[in-house]
Design a protein around this motif. Sequence first.
Motif, PDB file in Angstrom:
ATOM      1  N   SER A  58      15.278  -3.913 -15.644  1.00 34.95           N
ATOM      2  CA  SER A  58      15.599  -3.650 -17.049  1.00 34.95           C
ATOM      3  C   SER A  58      14.563  -2.691 -17.629  1.00 34.95           C
ATOM      4  N   GLY A  59      15.006  -1.813 -18.504  1.00 37.17           N
ATOM      5  CA  GLY A  59      14.054  -0.950 -19.200  1.00 37.17           C
ATOM      6  C   GLY A  59      13.027  -1.764 -19.970  1.00 37.17           C
ATOM      7  N   TRP A  60      13.450  -2.930 -20.472  1.00 40.18           N
ATOM      8  CA  TRP A  60      12.520  -3.774 -21.223  1.00 40.18           C
ATOM      9  C   TRP A  60      11.492  -4.405 -20.297  1.00 40.18           C
ATOM     10  N   HIS A  61      11.856  -4.625 -19.048  1.00 37.34           N
ATOM     11  CA  HIS A  61      10.894  -5.100 -18.056  1.00 37.34           C
ATOM     12  C   HIS A  61       9.870  -3.995 -17.801  1.00 37.34           C
ATOM     13  N   THR A  62      10.357  -2.772 -17.664  1.00 39.15           N
ATOM     14  CA  THR A  62       9.456  -1.623 -17.490  1.00 39.15           C
ATOM     15  C   THR A  62       8.512  -1.505 -18.683  1.00 39.15           C
ATOM     16  N   ALA A  63       9.043  -1.700 -19.886  1.00 32.53           N
ATOM     17  CA  ALA A  63       8.202  -1.619 -21.089  1.00 32.53           C
ATOM     18  C   ALA A  63       7.136  -2.719 -21.078  1.00 32.53           C
ATOM     19  N   ALA A  64       7.510  -3.928 -20.647  1.00 31.75           N
ATOM     20  CA  ALA A  64       6.543  -5.023 -20.590  1.00 31.75           C
ATOM     21  C   ALA A  64       5.466  -4.749 -19.539  1.00 31.75           C
ATOM     22  N   LEU A  65       5.858  -4.218 -18.389  1.00 29.61           N
ATOM     23  CA  LEU A  65       4.878  -3.857 -17.361  1.00 29.61           C
ATOM     24  C   LEU A  65       3.954  -2.757 -17.862  1.00 29.61           C
ATOM     25  N   THR A  66       4.512  -1.801 -18.597  1.00 28.73           N
ATOM     26  CA  THR A  66       3.706  -0.723 -19.167  1.00 28.73           C
ATOM     27  C   THR A  66       2.667  -1.290 -20.122  1.00 28.73           C
ATOM     28  N   MET A  67       3.070  -2.241 -20.947  1.00 30.14           N
ATOM     29  CA  MET A  67       2.118  -2.861 -21.875  1.00 30.14           C
ATOM     30  C   MET A  67       0.982  -3.506 -21.105  1.00 30.14           C
ATOM     31  N   ARG A  68       1.299  -4.200 -20.027  1.00 27.22           N
ATOM     32  CA  ARG A  68       0.252  -4.828 -19.219  1.00 27.22           C
ATOM     33  C   ARG A  68      -0.693  -3.781 -18.644  1.00 27.22           C
ATOM     34  N   LEU A  69      -0.135  -2.680 -18.150  1.00 25.74           N
ATOM     35  CA  LEU A  69      -0.967  -1.608 -17.595  1.00 25.74           C
ATOM     36  C   LEU A  69      -1.858  -0.995 -18.672  1.00 25.74           C
TER      37      LEU A  69
END
Length: 151
Positions: A58-69
């Motif tokens: 999901s794009g929202w999963h990508t966004a959450a991973l980006t926040m963690r990074l």
Amino acid sequence: MTLYYLDDLAPGQHFKGNARARVEENAIKAFAREFDPQPFHLDNEAARDSLFGSLAASGWHTAALTMRLLVDCEPKLAGGIIGAGFDELRWPLPVRPGDELRVELEVLEVRPSRSKPTQGLVKLRTTTLNQHDQPVQVSVGNLVVPRRPAQ
């Protein structure tokens, strides 16, 4: 660890994150089950018959991973990462099982606040890249960043 205040940032500065996030198939499906339960995020066979052609995060999963990074990389912003909204959010390519993500940042604009002299806004382009250096997410966000305290 260096803390960056508004006064330390200038348009044109670039930062490369040193943190990495590997995306596993079970994590893609777990995130999707809870937050974005569409077949192309949950089921390999359904994903093959979709626009994506195979399982995609999901794009929202990508966004959450980006926040963690972002939390795990330099620059460390004084006061933390406090968002004031996005001007842009795109997912040019899907994230696949096995992808390894990292972020690169570019400071686009720095504006001291006129009404709150102890802070300002930073416009930041965040590009999330996979292991092939292909962008999988590009965002332009506005962050509230404190000014350096007077000595």
